[in-house]
Design a protein around this motif. Structure first.
Motif, PDB file in Angstrom:
ATOM      1  N   VAL A  60       0.865  -1.170   0.000  1.00 39.89           N
ATOM      2  CA  VAL A  60       0.000   0.000   0.000  1.00 39.89           C
ATOM      3  C   VAL A  60       0.911   1.232   0.000  1.00 39.89           C
ATOM      4  O   VAL A  60       1.727   1.403   0.904  1.00 39.89           O
ATOM      5  N   VAL A  61       0.784   2.058  -1.032  1.00 40.48           N
ATOM      6  CA  VAL A  61       1.583   3.273  -1.145  1.00 40.48           C
ATOM      7  C   VAL A  61       0.701   4.442  -0.704  1.00 40.48           C
ATOM      8  O   VAL A  61      -0.285   4.769  -1.370  1.00 40.48           O
ATOM      9  N   VAL A  62       1.037   5.047   0.419  1.00 37.22           N
ATOM     10  CA  VAL A  62       0.238   6.128   0.977  1.00 37.22           C
ATOM     11  C   VAL A  62       0.844   7.459   0.536  1.00 37.22           C
ATOM     12  O   VAL A  62       2.069   7.627   0.540  1.00 37.22           O
ATOM     13  N   THR A  63      -0.015   8.406   0.157  1.00 37.18           N
ATOM     14  CA  THR A  63       0.472   9.709  -0.259  1.00 37.18           C
ATOM     15  C   THR A  63      -0.456  10.800   0.241  1.00 37.18           C
ATOM     16  O   THR A  63      -1.648  10.568   0.480  1.00 37.18           O
ATOM     17  N   GLY A  64       0.071  11.973   0.409  1.00 30.70           N
ATOM     18  CA  GLY A  64      -0.704  13.117   0.877  1.00 30.70           C
ATOM     19  C   GLY A  64       0.228  14.305   1.030  1.00 30.70           C
ATOM     20  O   GLY A  64       1.441  14.148   1.193  1.00 30.70           O
ATOM     21  N   MET A  65      -0.332  15.492   0.989  1.00 30.36           N
ATOM     22  CA  MET A  65       0.453  16.725   1.026  1.00 30.36           C
ATOM     23  C   MET A  65       0.159  17.490   2.313  1.00 30.36           C
ATOM     24  O   MET A  65      -0.963  17.476   2.819  1.00 30.36           O
ATOM     25  N   GLY A  66       1.167  18.176   2.842  1.00 29.42           N
ATOM     26  CA  GLY A  66       0.964  19.018   4.013  1.00 29.42           C
ATOM     27  C   GLY A  66       0.554  18.211   5.235  1.00 29.42           C
ATOM     28  O   GLY A  66       1.117  17.149   5.518  1.00 29.42           O
ATOM     29  N   LYS A  67      -0.467  18.704   5.956  1.00 25.30           N
ATOM     30  CA  LYS A  67      -0.928  18.000   7.157  1.00 25.30           C
ATOM     31  C   LYS A  67      -1.470  16.621   6.814  1.00 25.30           C
ATOM     32  O   LYS A  67      -1.285  15.660   7.568  1.00 25.30           O
ATOM     33  N   SER A  68      -2.121  16.501   5.651  1.00 29.62           N
ATOM     34  CA  SER A  68      -2.594  15.182   5.217  1.00 29.62           C
ATOM     35  C   SER A  68      -1.427  14.237   4.983  1.00 29.62           C
ATOM     36  O   SER A  68      -1.541  13.025   5.180  1.00 29.62           O
ATOM     37  N   GLY A  69      -0.292  14.793   4.564  1.00 30.19           N
ATOM     38  CA  GLY A  69       0.906  13.976   4.398  1.00 30.19           C
ATOM     39  C   GLY A  69       1.414  13.452   5.720  1.00 30.19           C
ATOM     40  O   GLY A  69       1.833  12.297   5.820  1.00 30.19           O
ATOM     41  N   HIS A  70       1.376  14.317   6.755  1.00 30.44           N
ATOM     42  CA  HIS A  70       1.800  13.862   8.081  1.00 30.44           C
ATOM     43  C   HIS A  70       0.901  12.725   8.568  1.00 30.44           C
ATOM     44  O   HIS A  70       1.385  11.729   9.128  1.00 30.44           O
ATOM     45  N   ILE A  71      -0.398  12.887   8.355  1.00 26.38           N
ATOM     46  CA  ILE A  71      -1.324  11.815   8.738  1.00 26.38           C
ATOM     47  C   ILE A  71      -1.049  10.570   7.908  1.00 26.38           C
ATOM     48  O   ILE A  71      -1.071   9.442   8.417  1.00 26.38           O
ATOM     49  N   GLY A  72      -0.771  10.764   6.627  1.00 25.04           N
ATOM     50  CA  GLY A  72      -0.482   9.631   5.754  1.00 25.04           C
ATOM     51  C   GLY A  72       0.727   8.836   6.203  1.00 25.04           C
ATOM     52  O   GLY A  72       0.737   7.601   6.135  1.00 25.04           O
ATOM     53  N   ARG A  73       1.751   9.539   6.663  1.00 21.08           N
ATOM     54  CA  ARG A  73       2.937   8.838   7.164  1.00 21.08           C
ATOM     55  C   ARG A  73       2.578   7.950   8.348  1.00 21.08           C
ATOM     56  O   ARG A  73       3.057   6.818   8.467  1.00 21.08           O
ATOM     57  N   LYS A  74       1.748   8.479   9.232  1.00 27.68           N
ATOM     58  CA  LYS A  74       1.362   7.684  10.397  1.00 27.68           C
ATOM     59  C   LYS A  74       0.510   6.489   9.983  1.00 27.68           C
ATOM     60  O   LYS A  74       0.678   5.369  10.493  1.00 27.68           O
ATOM     61  N   VAL A  75      -0.420   6.691   9.047  1.00 23.63           N
ATOM     62  CA  VAL A  75      -1.255   5.593   8.572  1.00 23.63           C
ATOM     63  C   VAL A  75      -0.398   4.512   7.922  1.00 23.63           C
ATOM     64  O   VAL A  75      -0.596   3.310   8.153  1.00 23.63           O
ATOM     65  N   ALA A  76       0.579   4.925   7.115  1.00 23.32           N
ATOM     66  CA  ALA A  76       1.476   3.956   6.481  1.00 23.32           C
ATOM     67  C   ALA A  76       2.236   3.155   7.531  1.00 23.32           C
ATOM     68  O   ALA A  76       2.395   1.936   7.402  1.00 23.32           O
ATOM     69  N   ALA A  77       2.705   3.843   8.574  1.00 20.12           N
ATOM     70  CA  ALA A  77       3.450   3.154   9.634  1.00 20.12           C
ATOM     71  C   ALA A  77       2.550   2.179  10.373  1.00 20.12           C
ATOM     72  O   ALA A  77       2.973   1.064  10.723  1.00 20.12           O
ATOM     73  N   THR A  78       1.309   2.562  10.622  1.00 21.56           N
ATOM     74  CA  THR A  78       0.375   1.675  11.315  1.00 21.56           C
ATOM     75  C   THR A  78       0.053   0.458  10.468  1.00 21.56           C
ATOM     76  O   THR A  78       0.029  -0.671  10.962  1.00 21.56           O
ATOM     77  N   LEU A  79      -0.186   0.668   9.184  1.00 21.33           N
ATOM     78  CA  LEU A  79      -0.440  -0.464   8.291  1.00 21.33           C
ATOM     79  C   LEU A  79       0.744  -1.426   8.290  1.00 21.33           C
ATOM     80  O   LEU A  79       0.580  -2.647   8.427  1.00 21.33           O
ATOM     81  N   ALA A  80       1.951  -0.884   8.127  1.00 25.21           N
ATOM     82  CA  ALA A  80       3.146  -1.731   8.036  1.00 25.21           C
ATOM     83  C   ALA A  80       3.376  -2.535   9.299  1.00 25.21           C
ATOM     84  O   ALA A  80       3.854  -3.672   9.240  1.00 25.21           O
ATOM     85  N   SER A  81       3.043  -1.953  10.454  1.00 26.87           N
ATOM     86  CA  SER A  81       3.308  -2.646  11.711  1.00 26.87           C
ATOM     87  C   SER A  81       2.199  -3.612  12.105  1.00 26.87           C
ATOM     88  O   SER A  81       2.331  -4.335  13.086  1.00 26.87           O
ATOM     89  N   THR A  82       1.107  -3.617  11.328  1.00 25.22           N
ATOM     90  CA  THR A  82      -0.013  -4.508  11.659  1.00 25.22           C
ATOM     91  C   THR A  82      -0.313  -5.500  10.542  1.00 25.22           C
ATOM     92  O   THR A  82      -1.439  -5.982  10.417  1.00 25.22           O
ATOM     93  N   GLY A  83       0.681  -5.788   9.718  1.00 23.68           N
ATOM     94  CA  GLY A  83       0.547  -6.881   8.762  1.00 23.68           C
ATOM     95  C   GLY A  83       0.247  -6.495   7.334  1.00 23.68           C
ATOM     96  O   GLY A  83       0.107  -7.369   6.475  1.00 23.68           O
ATOM     97  N   THR A  84       0.124  -5.182   7.051  1.00 22.15           N
ATOM     98  CA  THR A  84      -0.126  -4.738   5.682  1.00 22.15           C
ATOM     99  C   THR A  84       1.085  -3.960   5.196  1.00 22.15           C
ATOM    100  O   THR A  84       1.291  -2.817   5.620  1.00 22.15           O
ATOM    101  N   PRO A  85       1.932  -4.539   4.344  1.00 26.42           N
ATOM    102  CA  PRO A  85       3.124  -3.822   3.870  1.00 26.42           C
ATOM    103  C   PRO A  85       2.744  -2.474   3.264  1.00 26.42           C
ATOM    104  O   PRO A  85       1.881  -2.394   2.385  1.00 26.42           O
ATOM    105  N   ALA A  86       3.371  -1.415   3.752  1.00 24.54           N
ATOM    106  CA  ALA A  86       3.004  -0.073   3.301  1.00 24.54           C
ATOM    107  C   ALA A  86       4.182   0.869   3.478  1.00 24.54           C
ATOM    108  O   ALA A  86       5.051   0.646   4.318  1.00 24.54           O
ATOM    109  N   PHE A  87       4.191   1.944   2.673  1.00 21.44           N
ATOM    110  CA  PHE A  87       5.173   3.005   2.852  1.00 21.44           C
ATOM    111  C   PHE A  87       4.595   4.298   2.298  1.00 21.44           C
ATOM    112  O   PHE A  87       3.589   4.296   1.561  1.00 21.44           O
ATOM    113  N   PHE A  88       5.204   5.403   2.669  1.00 22.52           N
ATOM    114  CA  PHE A  88       4.712   6.718   2.279  1.00 22.52           C
ATOM    115  C   PHE A  88       5.551   7.284   1.139  1.00 22.52           C
ATOM    116  O   PHE A  88       6.775   7.173   1.151  1.00 22.52           O
ATOM    117  N   VAL A  89       4.891   7.891   0.160  1.00 23.62           N
ATOM    118  CA  VAL A  89       5.564   8.599  -0.931  1.00 23.62           C
ATOM    119  C   VAL A  89       5.035  10.030  -0.964  1.00 23.62           C
ATOM    120  O   VAL A  89       3.817  10.243  -1.024  1.00 23.62           O
TER     121      VAL A  89
END
Length: 335
Positions: free
Chosen positions: A57-86
């Motif tokens: 799962v490639v998560v993306t977002g700009m500005g504050k949404s980007g900050h939230i996206g980074r956290k969502v990507a980290a949560t996905l990756a740590s709970t069994g769904t490979p993910a990273f932020f771009v």
């Protein structure tokens, strides 16, 4: 040149501060409650897209949404769904190469009209990559172009100016967390799986570290034969620094353990001839032991339950194969 005048310090009114903070919490709590009825068929469709994903799962977002996206990507990756932020801005300057046809893109934008995100959508669409969008505007460009849209709209921001993203980013974060946890449960992701992605954390140490990983072995195991004298047992205990020694037969079967506590009891017993007594006469028979394949945290629990500070490690045939004490658990940060 005029010197800048420092602003006059303002003495805040405590009641105003408290009222402001409570208003923020109430506003954001209401935004979260409004999400519940929106967990519908679109949410299920998003979960199915991600569960069927052969890539990440490639998560993306700009500005504050980007900050939230980074956290969502980290949560996905740590709970069994490979993910990273771009970052969408970097994506249009080469990082789009990180997104592959087998991936799923999860795009976050409060307005759904973020230029940097919209700019990369044609490239994503050309590759046939599924797009899931979390926005605050179901009629936005991003929402319309998404294969699945998750509605995280809010009626008002917690910011009294209505400008700083507050309730909107909280809603997006909660929607992302809901997605991650629903996927976790669908995958049957366990605490042990979580620990494997957090090996340096306290949970990782508790669930991944085994007795065999930290026990003393070979020459580091304190052991004496049953006919050993009290002096010989004390010398062995002193050399091995574990506060006890195993008492074993010629095949290293465990017969008992001699500890600091056994020594104190012997010293307090006038009937004991300290010069001639054998360690077999002073040892504790059938001591508490543990297997090498057990978790280190189980050793800590056993020590706490029985108020002991050291354990002998034995195999299925009752051979002594290791030893450890509370200090070994402390060094491993299990306790």
């Amino acid at each position: 040149m005029n010197a800048r005048v420092a602003p006059t310090p303002v003495t805040p009114d405590p009641k105003t501060l408290v009222k402001s903070a409570r208003t923020v919490i109430a506003t954001e709590a209401a935004a979260i409650r409004a999400l519940e009825p929106r967990i519908d068929d679109a949410f299920v469709a998003a979960c199915r897209l991600i569960l069927a994903c052969q890539g990440r799962v490639v998560v993306t977002g700009m500005g504050k949404s980007g900050h939230i996206g980074r956290k969502v990507a980290a949560t996905l990756a740590s709970t069994g769904t490979p993910a990273f932020f771009v970052h969408p801005g970097e994506a249009s300057h080469g990082d789009l190469g990180m997104i592959l046809p087998q991936d799923v893109v999860l795009a976050l934008s409060t307005s759904g009209e973020t230029d940097e995100v919209l700019f990369i959508l044609p490239s994503i669409k050309r590759q046939g990559i599924p797009l899931v969008a979390i926005t605050g505007n179901p009629r936005s460009s991003l929402a319309r172009q998404a294969d699945v849209h998750l509605d995280a709209s809010t009626s008002t921001e917690a910011c009294p100016l209505g400008l700083a993203p507050t309730a909107s980013t909280t809603a997006a974060l909660v929607m992302g967390d809901a997605l991650a946890i629903a996927l976790l449960e669908a995958r049957g992701f366990t605490a042990e799986d979580f620990a494997r992605s957090h090996p340096a954390g306290s949970l990782g140490r508790r669930l991944l570290l085994h007795i065999a990983d930290i026990m003393h072995t070979g020459a580091g195991i304190p052991a004496v034969p049953p006919e050993a004298s009290l002096t010989q047992a004390l010398v062995e205990m002193t050399r091995k620094h574990l506060g006890m020694t195993a008492v074993v037969d010629a095949e290293r079967h465990l017969l008992g353990v001699f500890t600091d506590g056994d020594l104190r009891r012997a010293l307090d017993d006038e009937a004991v001839d300290l010069r001639n007594v054998r360690v077999a006469d002073l040892m504790t028979r059938q001591p508490k032991t543990i297997g090498p394949d057990k978790l280190a945290v189980e050793a800590a629990q056993l020590m706490e339950k029985h108020q002991i500070s050291a354990l002998l490690v034995v195999d299925e045939a009752n051979h002594v194969v290791g030893a450890l004490n509370i200090h070994d658990l402390l060094r491993a940060r299990v306790v």
